[in-house]
Enzyme design. Structure first.
Site, short mmCIF file in Angstrom:
data_model
loop_
_atom_site.label_atom_id
_atom_site.label_comp_id
_atom_site.label_asym_id
_atom_site.label_seq_id
_atom_site.Cartn_x
_atom_site.Cartn_y
_atom_site.Cartn_z
CB THR A 32 3.29 6.05 -8.92
OG1 THR A 32 4.44 5.72 -8.13
CG2 THR A 32 3.74 6.65 -10.25
CG ASP A 56 0.89 -3.41 -5.68
OD1 ASP A 56 2.07 -3.41 -5.25
OD2 ASP A 56 0.04 -4.23 -5.30
CG ASN A 83 8.82 7.37 -0.50
OD1 ASN A 83 9.52 7.54 0.49
ND2 ASN A 83 7.49 7.39 -0.43
CB SER A 134 17.85 2.82 2.20
OG SER A 134 18.15 1.69 2.98
CE1 TYR A 148 11.29 -0.96 5.96
CE2 TYR A 148 12.97 -0.38 7.57
CZ TYR A 148 12.11 -0.02 6.55
OH TYR A 148 12.06 1.28 6.14
CE LYS A 152 13.52 0.28 3.10
NZ LYS A 152 13.17 1.13 1.94
CB THR A 183 6.58 9.15 8.01
OG1 THR A 183 6.86 7.76 8.27
CG2 THR A 183 7.87 9.94 7.94
#
Length: 275
Positions: A32, A56, A83, A134, A148, A152, A183
């Site tokens: 997704t 979303d 993710n 995480s 952030y 988390k 990434t």
């Protein structure tokens, strides 16, 4: 025997790598993402072993529908991977209300709603795995990542509770904590106008380290994706899986410091008990 995975945030990064690795070894994947066309190349190569859904995770109703559709069309889903993520790189005062809301809605609330949508199906199966992606920043902290971290640390607390609640149903949950990894996530971080007041503070130091490249990214993203898959293959269900030498170092240091400070207050903690 091939397994079936449901993964959010699969356009890039760990999500895309997980899809590639799983399809490459013959598994089925429900992938997704907000822009499904990003997986057209994998769809053409792997056909009906790749189920693609537009999602979303900040849209709660859409989360429920896509999760329900995936379970209905695929029958059984063995592993659910949360993710999808979003970040803002700014000091506490610099970020806008909208930026804060986007981080919390994606990383915390989005992950919560995916888990809530999947649990009835996993309970009905009597088995399943949840991997919550995480970060080292789920237990350690770095300047300019306060919001952030808020998301988390929040999702880690939620998942630690959920893991205990769902274990009797044969469902395991592991919080995966990758360290700094190239990434492309850093390039997608939201930023805000810099306040000069923070220039000569730890927030300014981290900003400069990212700009000059001294903030290193020591980990291999494909190795991290493979480690997540291998964990599921082993059947082990640790509550947390640290991935990266920086994660191991930083989280351990944070835990040791936290425990030392905790122990310093033992006497005052005990002193407030009722007589």
């Amino acid at each position: 025997m091939p397994s079936t995975w449901f993964i959010t945030g699969t356009s890039t990064g760990f999500g895309r790598l997980l899809v590639e690795e799983l399809l490459g070894r013959g598994d089925r994947v429900a992938a997704t993402l907000r822009k499904p066309e990003a997986l057209d190349d994998l769809q053409a190569e792997h056909g009906d072993r790749l189920w693609v859904g537009r999602l979303d995770v900040t849209d709660t109703e859409q989360v429920r529908k896509v999760v329900d559709d995936a379970f209905q069309e695929l029958g059984t889903i063995d592993v659910v991977v949360n993710n999808a993520g979003h970040g803002v790189f700014a000091s506490v005062e610099e970020a806008t209300d909208e930026q804060i809301r986007q981080v919390v809605d994606t990383n915390l609330m989005g992950s919560i709603h995916v888990i809530r949508a999947a649990l009835p199906h996993l309970r009905a199966q009597g088995r399943g795995r949840i991997l919550q992606v995480s970060t080292a920043g789920g237990q350690a902290t770095y300047p300019n990542f306060g919001y952030y971290h808020a998301s988390k640390w929040g999702i880690e607390g939620f998942c630690e509770t959920v893991a205990r609640e769902i274990a009797p149903f044969g469902i395991g949950l592991t919080i995966v904590e990758p360290g700094a990894t190239p990434t492309g996530f850093g390039g997608s971080l939201a930023t805000a106008p810099i306040m000069p007041e923070y220039e000569n503070t730890p927030a300014g130091d981290v900003r400069r380290a990212l700009a000059d490249g001294s903030f290193t990214l020591p980990n291999d993203p494909r190795k991290i994706a493979k480690a997540m898959i291998e964990l599921v293959d082993t059947g082990a269900v640790p509550l947390r899986l640290p991935l990266g030498s920086d994660t191991y170092r930083d989280v351990r240091a944070a835990l040791v410091a936290r425990l030392a400070e905790h122990d310093e207050h033992r006497e005052v903690a005990l002193s407030v008990e009722r007589d």
